[in-house]
Design a protein around this motif. Structure first.
Motif, PDB file in Angstrom:
ATOM      1  N   MET A   1       0.843  -1.197   0.000  1.00  0.00           N
ATOM      2  CA  MET A   1       0.000   0.000   0.000  1.00  0.00           C
ATOM      3  C   MET A   1       0.878   1.247   0.000  1.00  0.00           C
ATOM      4  O   MET A   1       1.788   1.395   0.810  1.00  0.00           O
ATOM      5  N   VAL A   2       0.637   2.141  -0.920  1.00  0.00           N
ATOM      6  CA  VAL A   2       1.422   3.364  -1.047  1.00  0.00           C
ATOM      7  C   VAL A   2       1.057   4.322   0.076  1.00  0.00           C
ATOM      8  O   VAL A   2      -0.123   4.557   0.361  1.00  0.00           O
ATOM      9  N   THR A   3       2.079   4.898   0.729  1.00  0.00           N
ATOM     10  CA  THR A   3       1.851   5.827   1.829  1.00  0.00           C
ATOM     11  C   THR A   3       2.217   7.239   1.421  1.00  0.00           C
ATOM     12  O   THR A   3       2.858   7.475   0.381  1.00  0.00           O
ATOM     13  N   LEU A   4       1.856   8.178   2.278  1.00  0.00           N
ATOM     14  CA  LEU A   4       2.213   9.570   2.044  1.00  0.00           C
ATOM     15  C   LEU A   4       3.735   9.727   2.008  1.00  0.00           C
ATOM     16  O   LEU A   4       4.276  10.510   1.211  1.00  0.00           O
ATOM     17  N   ALA A   5       4.439   8.979   2.862  1.00  0.00           N
ATOM     18  CA  ALA A   5       5.900   9.046   2.885  1.00  0.00           C
ATOM     19  C   ALA A   5       6.493   8.565   1.562  1.00  0.00           C
ATOM     20  O   ALA A   5       7.510   9.119   1.084  1.00  0.00           O
ATOM     21  N   ASP A   6       5.877   7.545   0.950  1.00  0.00           N
ATOM     22  CA  ASP A   6       6.337   7.070  -0.353  1.00  0.00           C
ATOM     23  C   ASP A   6       6.229   8.166  -1.408  1.00  0.00           C
ATOM     24  O   ASP A   6       7.126   8.338  -2.246  1.00  0.00           O
ATOM     25  N   VAL A   7       5.106   8.899  -1.378  1.00  0.00           N
ATOM     26  CA  VAL A   7       4.906   9.997  -2.319  1.00  0.00           C
ATOM     27  C   VAL A   7       5.965  11.069  -2.100  1.00  0.00           C
ATOM     28  O   VAL A   7       6.544  11.616  -3.055  1.00  0.00           O
ATOM     29  N   ALA A   8       6.242  11.383  -0.829  1.00  0.00           N
ATOM     30  CA  ALA A   8       7.236  12.413  -0.519  1.00  0.00           C
ATOM     31  C   ALA A   8       8.609  12.030  -1.054  1.00  0.00           C
ATOM     32  O   ALA A   8       9.315  12.855  -1.662  1.00  0.00           O
ATOM     33  N   ARG A   9       9.027  10.770  -0.843  1.00  0.00           N
ATOM     34  CA  ARG A   9      10.320  10.322  -1.340  1.00  0.00           C
ATOM     35  C   ARG A   9      10.377  10.374  -2.866  1.00  0.00           C
ATOM     36  O   ARG A   9      11.365  10.800  -3.462  1.00  0.00           O
ATOM     37  N   HIS A  10       9.287   9.929  -3.510  1.00  0.00           N
ATOM     38  CA  HIS A  10       9.241   9.909  -4.971  1.00  0.00           C
ATOM     39  C   HIS A  10       9.332  11.319  -5.544  1.00  0.00           C
ATOM     40  O   HIS A  10       9.978  11.554  -6.584  1.00  0.00           O
ATOM     41  N   ALA A  11       8.700  12.282  -4.874  1.00  0.00           N
ATOM     42  CA  ALA A  11       8.677  13.662  -5.367  1.00  0.00           C
ATOM     43  C   ALA A  11       9.878  14.467  -4.884  1.00  0.00           C
ATOM     44  O   ALA A  11      10.097  15.597  -5.355  1.00  0.00           O
ATOM     45  N   GLY A  12      10.650  13.912  -3.941  1.00  0.00           N
ATOM     46  CA  GLY A  12      11.812  14.623  -3.431  1.00  0.00           C
ATOM     47  C   GLY A  12      11.466  15.785  -2.538  1.00  0.00           C
ATOM     48  O   GLY A  12      12.153  16.816  -2.536  1.00  0.00           O
ATOM     49  N   VAL A  13      10.380  15.643  -1.766  1.00  0.00           N
ATOM     50  CA  VAL A  13       9.951  16.695  -0.836  1.00  0.00           C
ATOM     51  C   VAL A  13       9.692  16.060   0.513  1.00  0.00           C
ATOM     52  O   VAL A  13       9.730  14.830   0.674  1.00  0.00           O
ATOM     53  N   SER A  14       9.383  16.886   1.500  1.00  0.00           N
ATOM     54  CA  SER A  14       9.056  16.377   2.823  1.00  0.00           C
ATOM     55  C   SER A  14       7.618  15.884   2.858  1.00  0.00           C
ATOM     56  O   SER A  14       6.778  16.292   2.036  1.00  0.00           O
ATOM     57  N   ALA A  15       7.339  15.024   3.835  1.00  0.00           N
ATOM     58  CA  ALA A  15       5.969  14.522   3.995  1.00  0.00           C
ATOM     59  C   ALA A  15       5.010  15.647   4.312  1.00  0.00           C
ATOM     60  O   ALA A  15       3.844  15.638   3.880  1.00  0.00           O
ATOM     61  N   SER A  16       5.493  16.644   5.068  1.00  0.00           N
ATOM     62  CA  SER A  16       4.609  17.766   5.418  1.00  0.00           C
ATOM     63  C   SER A  16       4.218  18.565   4.179  1.00  0.00           C
ATOM     64  O   SER A  16       3.087  19.056   4.076  1.00  0.00           O
ATOM     65  N   THR A  17       5.125  18.666   3.204  1.00  0.00           N
ATOM     66  CA  THR A  17       4.788  19.388   1.970  1.00  0.00           C
ATOM     67  C   THR A  17       3.687  18.667   1.200  1.00  0.00           C
ATOM     68  O   THR A  17       2.761  19.290   0.666  1.00  0.00           O
ATOM     69  N   VAL A  18       3.779  17.336   1.129  1.00  0.00           N
ATOM     70  CA  VAL A  18       2.714  16.557   0.486  1.00  0.00           C
ATOM     71  C   VAL A  18       1.399  16.787   1.213  1.00  0.00           C
ATOM     72  O   VAL A  18       0.343  16.968   0.591  1.00  0.00           O
ATOM     73  N   SER A  19       1.460  16.775   2.538  1.00  0.00           N
ATOM     74  CA  SER A  19       0.256  16.972   3.333  1.00  0.00           C
ATOM     75  C   SER A  19      -0.364  18.330   3.065  1.00  0.00           C
ATOM     76  O   SER A  19      -1.593  18.465   2.947  1.00  0.00           O
TER      77      SER A  19
END
Length: 352
Positions: free
Chosen positions: A1-19
């Motif tokens: 299951m893809v997590t918010l942290a996975d998205v952050a790593r893939h995009a090269g940003v922090s998890a808070s930025t994705v949030s």
């Protein structure tokens, strides 16, 4: 299951930025927002509904209040509901369907809980008991229907007054001087249901303008009820040359009754309907009709509600202009009542 942290790593940003991008709580540059959006799409990330609600103070759910009554034509109600559901999904919302006849209690239940962000209300009465609660509610609401007093409300509806008038405006140049209206079941008028009352208002106003006599009779959609009602109409107004029907369930029983009585449509009597286009077009005699734009009504209701939730409030009323389509059921008024009408009317009248 893809997590918010996975998205952050893939995009090269922090998890808070994705949030922040997901919640919209902070301004993020367009370049970063687009990079996160691409990562979300490529990874197939789906935010957890509960976490998303906590983060944004929104449920991303709209409550649809749709009482299912036996005296209303359910397919049209369901078509509106389907348009609401599909439009809501395009805006990232799901639908909570409330079908019970709870009235004000349903409004209080949604308002007093975290069930939904906003409400869409159907089956609106002229003096609807839900209105005081909707006006006081913190959550926005849009009505699919028009009450007598629209102050402080957002409403979407077909212009049913204009729809009634269009029927008369079509028949008057064809020489019809006596028109009978086969309306909704009596319970619909007893409740003061807005669309039925407004159609009747439009019919009567246009008839007065054209100097046409008009007779309104509520009617259930059964063959027996129609036989009794049509028989009474022809006894009271034997010079009636046109029928306007606002009751989808009555369409085919009415056409069958007229055939049984030896009345040809439209040579002996014209029939015009205010009903779903599919009902009119697929009738045994394709009916001249004013269609019910159910899909447009549902779509517009959601769009107004989403705009409100996004901070672009659009109070007031949207009335959709009616369109009359001429088919094979209306024509010039018969010069004289056709032979056999009186006998046929008595046969129908005796069934009461």
């Amino acid at each position: 299951m893809v997590t918010l942290a996975d998205v952050a790593r893939h995009a090269g940003v922090s998890a808070s930025t994705v949030s922040y991008v997901l919640s919209g709580k902070r301004s993020i540059s367009d370049t970063t927002r687009e990079r996160i959006r691409r990562s979300i799409e490529e990874l197939g990330y789906r935010p957890h509904a509960g976490a998303r609600a906590l983060a944004s103070s929104r449920t991303r759910i709209l409550a649809l209040m749709m009482p299912l009554r036996t005296d209303l034509y359910v397919p049209v109600m369901m078509e509106i509901a389907m348009a609401v559901t599909t439009t809501a999904r395009t805006h990232g919302y799901d639908i909570l369907l409330l079908t019970g006849e709870e009235g004000p209690e349903a409004v209080r239940r949604v308002e007093g809980s975290a069930l939904a962000d906003a409400m869409i209300v159907m089956d609106v009465e002229l003096d609807d008991p839900r209105l005081p609660h909707l006006r006081q509610a913190d959550r926005p609401a849009v009505l699919v229907g028009l009450p007598a007093d629209t102050t402080g409300l957002s409403c979407v509806d077909l212009d049913f007054e204009a729809a009634g008038a269009r029927c008369v405006d079509h028949l008057a140049p064809l020489g019809h001087r006596q028109i009978a209206v086969l309306g909704e079941p009596p319970a619909v008028y007893a409740r003061g249901t807005g669309f039925a009352e407004r159609t009747l208002t439009g019919l009567r106003a246009a008839a007065a303008e054209h100097g046409i006599g008009i007779l309104h009779r509520p009617c259930d959609g059964t063959y027996a009820a129609l036989a009794a009602t049509v028989g009474r109409i022809f006894e009271e107004r034997p010079s009636t040359t046109a029928l306007v029907v606002q009751n989808e369930a009555a369409v085919e029983p009415l056409l069958a009754l007229l055939r049984q009585q030896g009345l040809a449509v439209p040579e002996d009597i014209s029939v015009v309907a205010v009903c779903a286009t599919q009902v009119a077009a697929q009738a045994s005699v394709p009916l001249t009709s004013v269609g019910i734009p159910a899909q447009e009504m549902g779509r517009r209701a959601v769009e107004r509600l989403v705009a409100h939730l996004d901070g672009h409030a659009t109070p007031g009323t949207v009335l959709i202009a009616p369109e009359l389509t001429v088919r094979g059921s209306s024509g010039p008024a018969a010069a004289t009542p056709p032979p056999g009408r009186t006998d046929g009317a008595r046969r129908g009248h005796s069934r009461r």
